[in-house]
Design a protein around this motif. Structure first.
Motif, short mmCIF file in Angstrom:
data_model
loop_
_atom_site.label_atom_id
_atom_site.label_comp_id
_atom_site.label_asym_id
_atom_site.label_seq_id
_atom_site.Cartn_x
_atom_site.Cartn_y
_atom_site.Cartn_z
N PHE A 43 50.36 -70.49 22.80
CA PHE A 43 50.61 -71.33 23.97
C PHE A 43 51.01 -70.44 25.12
O PHE A 43 51.81 -69.52 24.95
N GLU A 45 52.31 -70.86 29.19
CA GLU A 45 52.72 -71.81 30.22
C GLU A 45 51.91 -71.55 31.49
O GLU A 45 51.70 -70.41 31.88
N TYR A 50 50.18 -76.18 30.07
CA TYR A 50 50.05 -75.13 29.07
C TYR A 50 48.58 -74.81 28.84
O TYR A 50 47.70 -75.63 29.08
N LEU A 52 46.46 -73.75 25.56
CA LEU A 52 46.49 -73.64 24.11
C LEU A 52 45.22 -72.91 23.67
O LEU A 52 44.12 -73.34 24.02
N VAL A 66 46.42 -78.10 28.47
CA VAL A 66 47.26 -79.14 27.88
C VAL A 66 48.32 -79.54 28.91
O VAL A 66 49.05 -78.69 29.41
N PRO A 68 51.86 -81.47 30.16
CA PRO A 68 53.17 -81.64 29.50
C PRO A 68 53.22 -82.88 28.60
O PRO A 68 53.80 -82.83 27.51
N GLN A 70 50.71 -84.24 27.01
CA GLN A 70 49.92 -83.94 25.81
C GLN A 70 50.70 -83.02 24.88
O GLN A 70 50.65 -83.18 23.66
N MET A 71 51.44 -82.05 25.44
CA MET A 71 52.25 -81.15 24.61
C MET A 71 53.32 -81.96 23.88
O MET A 71 53.56 -81.74 22.69
N ASP A 72 53.95 -82.91 24.57
CA ASP A 72 54.93 -83.78 23.92
C ASP A 72 54.29 -84.55 22.77
O ASP A 72 54.89 -84.70 21.70
N ILE A 74 51.67 -83.61 20.99
CA ILE A 74 51.41 -82.65 19.91
C ILE A 74 52.69 -82.41 19.11
O ILE A 74 52.69 -82.44 17.88
#
Length: 92
Positions: A43, A45, A50, A52, A66, A68, A70-72, A74
């Protein structure tokens, strides 16, 4: 092999039918590739969220932007599958 779960990516329109073998963009049946072993992931930033990068053994890497949210999603999906850490709280 365990149960397969497909998750909708926040901010992406259309139904998630990946677990049914259908393309979400055009509703046509797609042929699923044979799974390969994960070789690496990272990953990075960015200003928007992000980046990935996922790579399989003997294959090219796939880079995904990605958000934020979508990261949450995941992280939540991983916690659900792995049992999660109930003591972890998002600081945002």
């Amino acid at each position: 092999m365990g149960t397969v779960k497909a998750y909708d990516a926040p901010g992406v329109d259309g139904p998630n039918q990946a677990d049914k073998g259908f393309s979400p963009c055009c509703g046509q049946e797609i042929e699923m590739a044979e799974p390969k072993n994960l070789e690496r992931f990272e990953f990075e930033e960015t200003e928007e969220g992000y980046l990935l990068t996922v790579g399989a053994e003997g294959g090219e890497s796939l880079k995904l932007a990605v958000t934020p949210d979508q990261m949450d999603a995941i992280i939540d999906a991983l916690n659900e599958v792995l049992g999660g850490d109930d003591d972890f709280e998002d600081e945002d």
